[in-house]
Design a protein around this motif. Structure first.
Motif: not given
Length: 344
Positions: A292-311, A313-319
């Motif tokens: 609920t605290t995310c602001r998509p209009d100003t967020a630098p990246y989607c944390i969901t997408e970044a965490l999915i990329n990481a888990v 194995g796309r580590l250079d694209e993930g958190l």
């Protein structure tokens, strides 16, 4: 070794496996920990990310996956305790709790906000707030007693050495971990004293990695510990092999505090993705309806997408979220090996 009693649920080994999203602690890890005598915990954070419809209907996919993962964990748990971790700031939080209860979760652990209405929606399931201060526990326990005549079945105290999103300001993190101006053990003891008045057991989380950490927490009056980072580099962990290898390859100086796009500080392994974000690149491609605290209009990246990329194995694209001890991982272990260490 004393067992951990959570409202009548008895874990032979006083170890709770921390809930790790997105996709790091699902039924594979949780079921193995439960079967080994601890408390296995599934994170509901974007739990349905592998569903083909996730991009179109993320919440609906997540709610379906909650039941699927709990049942899979239950089959592997051999009668052990299976819980879920649900963040208060999750969109449609109440629906996630209801889905977990309907699927038969033994324990609902809830933090990232104060779970003020958890007793109302959790029914007969055991409930455990995550707190980082005595003040937070006092507010929760007074409200639960007055409105629901209920007390926590367990309190999880999460300290500044934990992984992922942290319930502290950046200044407090530095005061506890860098300058050492504050000793978090003092806060832990204060929380335990209040929990003792409630006759509620406490599990300490954040920086717990080996057996001597458990002994230290028990000496302070806790009844158990919650461990997350140590379980990432196990055979049973639900993350990809590349994700686990990132922990093994990490050095102490690679572990950094970041500002999450959802407005909280977090602990992660430094990588190329964080360099790009730090240089001002923006990676915001749609909203997955997570926090609920995310602001998509100003967020630098989607944390969901970044965490999915990481888990995945796309580590250079993930958190790559981690705890303070991630650099200590030097091999792949089994859950049984870790639980044996903590049972001695």
């Amino acid at each position: 070794m004393n067992e951990l009693n959570i409202g009548g649920l008895r874990a032979r080994i006083p170890v709770i496996q921390g809930g790790m999203g997105v996709g790091v602690s699902l039924s594979g890890l949780a079921g193995a920990v439960a079967a080994a005598g601890g408390v296995g915990v599934i994170s509901t954070a974007q739990i349905g990310y592998r569903d083909p419809d996730f991009g179109r209907s993320p919440i609906e996919c997540n709610l379906r996956a909650v039941g699927v993962e709990i049942q899979k964990a239950r089959m592997a748990a051999k009668g052990g305790i299976v819980g879920v971790n649900i963040m208060v700031v999750t969109r449609r939080y109440e629906d996630y709790v209801r889905a977990a209860v309907a699927a038969g979760a033994d324990l609902i652990i809830s933090g990232a906000g104060l779970p003020m209405n958890l007793p109302e929606i959790a029914g007969s399931a055991r409930i455990a707030p995550i707190v980082s201060s005595r003040k937070a526990l006092r507010v929760i326990s007074k409200h639960w007693k007055k409105k629901y005549d209920r007390k926590p079945d367990l309190v999880v105290v999460e300290g500044p050495l934990a992984g992922g999103h942290l319930g502290f300001s950046r200044e407090d993190i530095d005061a506890y971990t860098t300058t050492k101006e504050k000793d978090y053990d003092d806060e832990v003891r204060s929380i335990i004293a209040l929990a003792d008045e409630l006759e509620t057991p406490v599990a300490v989380a954040g920086g717990v990695y080996e057996r001597r950490d458990l002994d230290h927490c028990l000496a302070m009056g806790a009844k158990g510990v919650q461990i997350a980072t140590r379980f990432v580099t196990t055979v049973e962990c639900d993350a990809s092999d590349a994700y686990k290898q990132a922990y093994i390859d990490a050095k102490k100086e690679d572990i950094v505090i970041v500002r999450s796009p959802v407005g909280m500080p977090g602990r992660a392994i430094h990588n190329a993705f964080l360099d790009k974000v730090g240089a001002g690149e923006r990676f915001m491609r749609g909203c997955r309806q997570c926090i609920t605290t995310c602001r998509p209009d100003t967020a630098p990246y989607c944390i969901t997408e970044a965490l999915i990329n990481a888990v995945e194995g796309r580590l250079d694209e993930g958190l790559i979220f981690c705890g303070s001890n991630a650099y200590r991982a030097d091999r792949i272990e089994t859950v049984a090996d870790i639980m044996e260490e903590f049972s001695q």
